[in-house]
Structures are given as C-alpha cells and as structure tokens.
Scaffold this active site. Structure first.
Site, PDB file in Angstrom:
ATOM      1  CG  ASP A  74      29.124 135.799  33.293  1.00 48.70           C
ATOM      2  OD1 ASP A  74      30.272 135.829  33.278  1.00 48.70           O
ATOM      3  OD2 ASP A  74      28.346 135.896  32.234  1.00 48.70           O
ATOM      4  CD  GLU A 136      33.048 133.758  28.772  1.00 48.58           C
ATOM      5  OE1 GLU A 136      33.615 133.611  27.950  1.00 48.58           O
ATOM      6  OE2 GLU A 136      32.014 133.423  29.516  1.00 48.58           O
TER       7      GLU A 136
HETATM    8 ZN    ZN Z   1      33.790 130.344  31.214  1.00 50.42          ZN
END
Ligand code: ZN
Length: 385
Positions: A74, A136
């Site tokens: 992401d 994340e």
């Molecule tokens: Zn990162």
C-alpha cells in the site's frame, strides 16, 4: 542485469493504484503469479472485507527457518499533493525514478522480484520467503494478520529484512507507535448543579493527568544504554475535545493520544495502569451518579517496536552484505517489530530515503536501487553456495 529488470518491474508496480483505502488484490495477484512462475509456494491471507490481501511465498527447500524479504504494497494518498507528473506512472529523470511508492516501498519489492528471477532456485540451501502485505500505512494491519497466520502454521523464518527506505543503512531498532481515542460519556445538566450531572470533560482531564504521571514513570524505566532518542517511552496528548457551553455540564469528551514505547513492557504498563484506573476509580464514580456513563477506547494503531537485540543474526548478515560499519535506529515505525515478536531476527534496510516518502514527487535514486540489487545479489550467492 537485475537493475534493469528492477526498473521494469517497478514501473509495473507503480501503475497499481494501491492507496491504503483501496483494494490491493490486483497487485497481490500480480506478485503471486510472478512468484508462482518461479516455483514459489504461496499462502494468501485476507482482511475481513476480502478486499485486501497479503501474500507469503516460499522458494527453495521445504524446511524450517530461512530468510524473509518483506514489504508493504500500500501507498499513502496523492490527493491534495501537487505532482509534476502522474503519480501512478513511473518517470525517470536525472537518475531518479518518480512515482507514488517508488521509495516507500515498491522499489524494494521490485528489487526482490528481480532478485528471485535471477536466482538459481534449484540450488537454494534454505528457504527464501517473501511477504507482501496490505495496510502498513494505516497501522501495519496486514502484517499483523500475516504474522498471526504464520504463528498458527508454525512458520518462523530465521531472518527478516524489511525493505523500508533507510538509504540501505542497517536499522536495528525503532520505537513502537500506539494510538488511541478515548471517549467519555457523562450526563448533561446545568452548571449550577455539578453534583447532579457527570462531567465528561473533567473525567477526561483526570485521565490525562494519569497519562502525565505515567510519563514520569516511563522516563525512569529507560533501558540503560539504549539507542533511541529520547531513550524512554514518550506519551503525547494530540487532541482533547469536549463540552458545548460555559454553563452546561459537559456530557461528552474525547482524547486522542499516543505513546511510542521503547520496550513492549512499557506499553503493557501504560495500558494496564489506565485500565485499572478506569475500572476501579473513574467509572464507579461516574456510574454512581449516572449508571449509563461510559468510557470507551478505539485502538487506532498498535504497531510494535523493533527492540535492538544484542544477538541479532539479521543485523550481522545484512551488515556483511552491505559492508555497513555501524547500525542505527529510526524514528518511524515499520512491520519489523511484528516479525520480531514472532521470533524472527529482524532489521530494516531498503533503498531510498524516508525524507522522499509520502510527499509530492516521491522518488527513489537509481543508485539506491542498484545498491539494493547488489546486496540481494550477495545474499543470493550465499543462499546457493
Ligand atoms: Zn513504508
């Protein structure tokens, strides 16, 4: 030449618009296909919506241990940023590759894939794992899910390299990042009769006082000789809202706060102390006046820290591969702490600088990618020796 392949693959990865709010299934399918073509055994884990996925892939012998290369798929949003070119089309200019995620952290993922392609998989003497995760940037949610799954399956690699941008420096520690929103609901009433109401703002203030008391306790608990700056666990109250008017008892209040623990035991201490204070002191007082009064808490993120360890096989290996003289710590949180909690020796080392991440015109220097390819090439020679 793996650098050329890395650039080609990176261009493909940048074209997937994997902003954290959106699905990442397409890029995971791309990565999975790629690795399966090379003979990898793949495990997919999804979030509860089914729209986000991790892939954990393994090349080489089916035995315990091995090396893990890990990265998140992401990227942060591009909205309200002023880009010179399309953020989802990689552009090369002046020795740099521009695009959202070039640095944080699709560059490392591209280098990992190019490395896998160039590897003589038949000759691997130990497993080579890849972990590519979702969400994340919004609190390491994908990696948490993945680590739970690996734990259930009993899969614990020996060493993990998390390729967040460190300019290829070996990073052996970072603080955790625990963020909460705590909400207080009391009972409204006229300010002239405070005892008839439950003032949520005042209970919230007492909660904040307890946080500030803990701040002093935490300072005294800093492990001797630790590398962090400052070396203790910090607490911050980021926002505090509540009430509607001077002459009304505040029925609602909320506090947004965070702590950055240097050790897991500090986070436990803070959470336990607050939970006891709420259960045994604040809530009974509130509910004595108004039984429906409540204190609730949203966990915004609980990202585990990466604690520097004296004996860290990952640090030793990657320092040898990169020729680094020393190691360091960073001020940003990564997925490395989660892998450490699984029992993996973990470090953070990847191409690009964190100062180039998350901004308009994010880029990675080609030279950085080259250094990463060389590090992986040396790793490959060891794993197939
Ligand atoms: Zn990162």
């Amino acid at each position: 030449m793996t650098l050329t392949r890395t650039k080609d693959i990176l261009a493909d990865l940048i074209a997937f618009e994997t902003v954290s709010a959106d699905s990442n299934l397409e890029i995971i399918r791309f990565l999975t296909n790629h690795l399966q073509t090379l003979g990898a055994r793949c495990i997919e884990t999804r979030d509860e919506t089914g729209k986000k996925a991790n892939v954990f892939a393994t090349l080489g012998p089916d035995i315990p241990g091995g090396i893990l290369l890990s990265g998140h798929t992401d990227v942060v949003p591009v909205a309200d940023q002023d880009w010179t070119s399309d953020p989802f089309e990689m552009v090369e200019r002046d020795g740099r590759l521009y695009g959202r995620g070039t640095c944080d952290m699709k560059g490392f993922i591209a280098a990992s894939l190019a490395f896998a392609e160039a590897l003589d998989v038949e000759k691997l003497t130990q497993p080579l794992h890849f972990a590519f995760t979702y969400d994340e940037e919004t609190g390491c949610l994908g990696a948490q899910n993945l680590v739970n799954d690996l734990s259930e399956r009993g899969i614990v690699p020996d060493i993990a390299i998390i390729g967040e941008p460190t300019e290829m420096r070996v990073i052996e520690g970072h603080k955790g990042c625990f963020e909460y929103t705590t909400r207080f609901t009391g009972l409204e009433g006229h300010s002239s009769a405070p005892d008839d109401g439950v003032n949520a703002a005042e209970y919230a203030a007492r909660y904040v006082s307890k946080l500030l008391e803990l701040r002093h306790v935490l300072k005294s608990r800093a492990p001797a000789g630790n590398l962090f700056e400052p070396p203790w666990t910090t607490i911050n109250v980021g926002f505090f809202n509540g009430g509607v008017a001077h002459n009304v008892i505040a029925s609602k209040a909320e506090i947004g706060w965070e702590m950055r623990p240097v050790q897991a035991s500090d986070a436990d201490l803070v959470n336990q102390t607050l939970s006891d204070y709420v259960t045994h002191t604040l809530l009974p007082e509130m509910q004595a006046v108004h039984p429906e009064a409540s204190i609730t808490q949203d966990v915004v993120a609980e990202v585990q820290g990466l604690e520097p360890m004296e004996d860290n096989a990952a640090r030793k290996l990657v320092a040898e591969l990169t020729g680094a003289n020393g190691t360091g710590t960073v001020a940003f949180a990564t997925e490395a702490g989660l892998f450490q909690q699984l029992g993996v020796h973990a470090i953070v080392c990847g191409p690009g600088s964190i100062t180039q991440a998350h901004r308009a015109d994010e880029y990675v220097e080609i030279e950085q990618l080259d250094l990463c390819c060389r590090m992986l090439d040396r790793l490959g020679r060891r794993l197939t020796a």
